[in-house]
Write an enzyme that holds these catalytic residues in place. Structure first.
Site, PDB file in Angstrom:
ATOM      1  N   CYS A   1       0.820  -1.202   0.000  1.00 56.24           N
ATOM      2  CA  CYS A   1       0.000   0.000   0.000  1.00 56.24           C
ATOM      3  C   CYS A   1       0.869   1.274   0.000  1.00 56.24           C
ATOM      4  O   CYS A   1       1.544   1.561  -0.977  1.00 56.24           O
ATOM      5  CB  CYS A   1      -0.972  -0.052   1.167  1.00 56.24           C
ATOM      6  SG  CYS A   1      -2.394   1.042   0.975  1.00 56.24           S
TER       7      CYS A   1
ATOM      8  N   HIS B   1      -3.631  -5.054   0.248  1.00 56.55           N
ATOM      9  CA  HIS B   1      -3.481  -5.529   1.627  1.00 56.55           C
ATOM     10  C   HIS B   1      -3.529  -7.051   1.692  1.00 56.55           C
ATOM     11  O   HIS B   1      -4.611  -7.635   1.800  1.00 56.55           O
ATOM     12  CB  HIS B   1      -4.594  -4.943   2.512  1.00 56.55           C
ATOM     13  CG  HIS B   1      -4.447  -3.497   2.807  1.00 56.55           C
ATOM     14  ND1 HIS B   1      -4.162  -3.019   4.067  1.00 56.55           N
ATOM     15  CD2 HIS B   1      -4.526  -2.410   2.018  1.00 56.55           C
ATOM     16  CE1 HIS B   1      -4.090  -1.690   4.037  1.00 56.55           C
ATOM     17  NE2 HIS B   1      -4.308  -1.307   2.796  1.00 56.55           N
TER      18      HIS B   1
ATOM     19  N   GLU C   1      -2.819  -8.978   4.085  1.00 60.22           N
ATOM     20  CA  GLU C   1      -3.146  -9.550   5.399  1.00 60.22           C
ATOM     21  C   GLU C   1      -4.600  -9.977   5.505  1.00 60.22           C
ATOM     22  O   GLU C   1      -4.985 -10.708   6.422  1.00 60.22           O
ATOM     23  CB  GLU C   1      -2.809  -8.548   6.510  1.00 60.22           C
ATOM     24  CG  GLU C   1      -3.832  -7.469   6.765  1.00 60.22           C
ATOM     25  CD  GLU C   1      -3.871  -6.409   5.674  1.00 60.22           C
ATOM     26  OE1 GLU C   1      -4.907  -5.736   5.543  1.00 60.22           O
ATOM     27  OE2 GLU C   1      -2.863  -6.247   4.959  1.00 60.22           O
TER      28      GLU C   1
END
Length: 378
Positions: free
Chosen positions: A262, A352, A354
Site C-alpha cells: 500500500c 493488503h 493480510e
C-alpha cells in the site's frame, strides 16, 4: 449474542461536499461536526476492520453496502487501538446487532469514540457523485441547531486537503514493540509502521517471523539495530510525496530483502525514481481484481489507497538500484498494483495481503517475502 441498539441520535444531520452538493439525513454515532476527504468503500463486510484501519485517518468513509452494523462490534477484530476514520456515512444502520461475538452496537462504539456520522442518505447517489467528480473534502454537521448552508460550505472549503498531507507519524507507534514468532523463530523483520494494521505482523508471525515494529520516524541505524533478515514497509495514510525516503534507500543500498504494501509500495516506487499521483477516487474495498503478471493469476484483493505509482506497465525500467518492473496491475483501470526489482530482493504491492477484512488470495506474498529472506541467508 444479541444487542439492541439504543439507536442513533435522532438529531438532524447534513453532509456538505466542497462542490456544494448537500445530503440531509440523521445523526449516526456522535453528534457534532467533522471534516475530511470523502471516499467510498465497496466492501460488503468488514466495517470494524475498516473503521480501525489507520490508512483511513482524516477520511470520511461512505459505505456502499446499504445495511451496516448487523454484527455489532467485538473485541477481537480491531486493526489498531482506535477508530481512525474522520466520519462515517451509511444508508441504513442496523436496528439490532446480532452475532455471538458482539459486545456492543456499532452506534454505541461510534458514540464512545466520538466519531460523527450520518445515516439515512442516498449513499448510491453520493458514491456516483464521487466517481464522477472525484474524492473531495466534506463536512458532516449534526445537531438541533445547525449552521446555515453558506457557513457549512465555507468551513468545508477551509479544511485540509489530502494532497500534500504528511500523516504517517500521526498514526504510527511512538515506541518500538515486538510481535513474537508463532512456533519456531526463523527470521527477524523490521517493520516500519506507517499506519500498520494489527493483522499484518500476525501474518508474518504465523510464518516464524519475529516482527519488530518501529516508528515511522525510525532511522537506518535503528532499523539495523534489530538485526533484521528483512524490512517491511506498511500501509498508511497521506500523500507519499511528503515522505522521507532515507531509510528505504538505505535498505536498498544494503540489498536487504524488502517487502512493502500500500503506502509502502508508493514509497518504494518513489525511492526507485518513479512518481506518484492522486487517483480520481481511489480503490477501497475487498473486491478489487488484480493480475499477478508473472503468473497470469487474477486475485480478488483488499484495497485502501487514493494515490498510485506512475511507472510504465510494459517495460523494464533502469533505477539507481537495478532494473525494476511492474509486477501487478489492477484489471479495472490498469493502475500499477505492484513493483519488483530484478537485481536485488525487493518487491511491493499496492493492496493488503493480510486480508483483514478481505479475501485470502494474496496470502502467498508473505511466503514470497520468506523465500527472499531464505535466499539471502543461503
Amino acid at each position: 449474542m444479541t444487542i439492541s441498539t439504543r439507536g442513533a441520535a435522532k438529531a438532524p444531520a447534513v453532509l456538505v461536499l466542497e462542490d456544494g452538493r448537500t445530503f440531509r439525513g440523521r445523526a449516526y454515532g456522535a453528534v457534532g461536526e467533522t471534516f475530511g476527504e470523502a471516499v467510498f468503500n465497496t466492501g460488503m463486510t468488514g466495517y470494524q476492520e475498516t473503521l480501525t484501519d489507520p490508512s483511513y485517518h482524516r477520511q470520511v468513509v461512505v459505505m456502499t453496502a446499504p445495511h451496516i452494523g448487523n454484527t455489532g462490534v467485538n473485541d477481537e477484530d480491531d486493526e489498531s487501538e482506535r477508530i481512525w476514520v474522520a466520519g462515517y456515512v451509511v444508508r441504513d444502520p442496523a436496528r439490532v446487532a446480532s452475532n455471538w461475538r458482539a459486545r456492543r452496537s456499532l452506534d454505541d462504539e461510534l458514540v464512545a469514540q466520538g466519531i460523527v456520522g450520518i445515516s439515512g442518505i442516498d449513499t448510491r447517489a453520493l458514491t456516483r457523485h464521487l466517481r464522477e467528480c472525484g474524492a473531495m473534502r466534506v463536512g458532516i454537521f449534526s445537531g438541533n441547531a445547525l449552521p446555515d448552508a453558506g457557513t457549512m460550505l465555507a468551513e468545508v472549503r477551509q479544511s485540509a486537503e489530502m494532497q500534500g498531507s504528511n500523516l504517517s507519524a500521526e498514526v504510527a507507534t511512538k515506541e518500538t514493540y515486538v510481535v513474537p514468532a508463532i512456533g519456531t523463530k526463523r527470521f527477524t523483520v523490521a517493520a516500519i509502521d506507517l499506519g500498520i494494521k494489527g493483522m499484518t505482523p500476525h501474518r508474518m508471525a504465523e510464518r516464524g517471523i519475529e516482527v519488530h515494529v518501529l516508528p515511522a520516524t525510525a532511522t537506518v541505524d535503528e532499523v539495523y539495530a534489530v538485526g533484521p533478515d528483512g524490512v517491511f514497509l506498511s500501509n498508511g495514510p497521506g500523500d507519499p510525496a511528503t515522505a522521507d525516503l532515507t531509510v528505504i534507500k538505505g535498505v536498498l543500498e544494503r540489498r536487504t530483502p524488502l517487502f512493502g504494501i500500500c503506502f509502502g509500495n508508493q514509497l518504494l516506487g518513489r525511492s526507485l525514481g518513479f512518481g506518484t499521483y492522486k487517483l480520481k477516487y481511489g480503490h477501497r474495498g475487498i473486491n478489487q481484481p488484480v493480475q499477478d503478471r508473472s503468473t497470469g493469476k487474477v486475485e480478488v484483493t483488499a484495497h485502501n489507497h487514493g494515490f498510485a505509482v506512475d511507472a510504465p506497465l510494459d517495460q523494464v525500467s533502469d533505477t539507481p538500484y537495478g532494473r525494476a518492473e511492474v509486477s501487478h496491475v489492477c484489471l479495472n483501470d490498469n493502475v500499477v498494483e505492484g513493483l519488483r526489482l530484478l537485481d536485488q530482493p525487493a518487491f511491493s504491492v499496492q493492496y493488503h495481503p493480510e486480508a483483514a477484512a478481505g479475501p485470502h488470495d494474496a496470502a502467498y506474498l508473505f511466503d514470497r517475502f520468506v523465500s527472499l529472506m531464505e535466499g539471502q541467508r543461503a
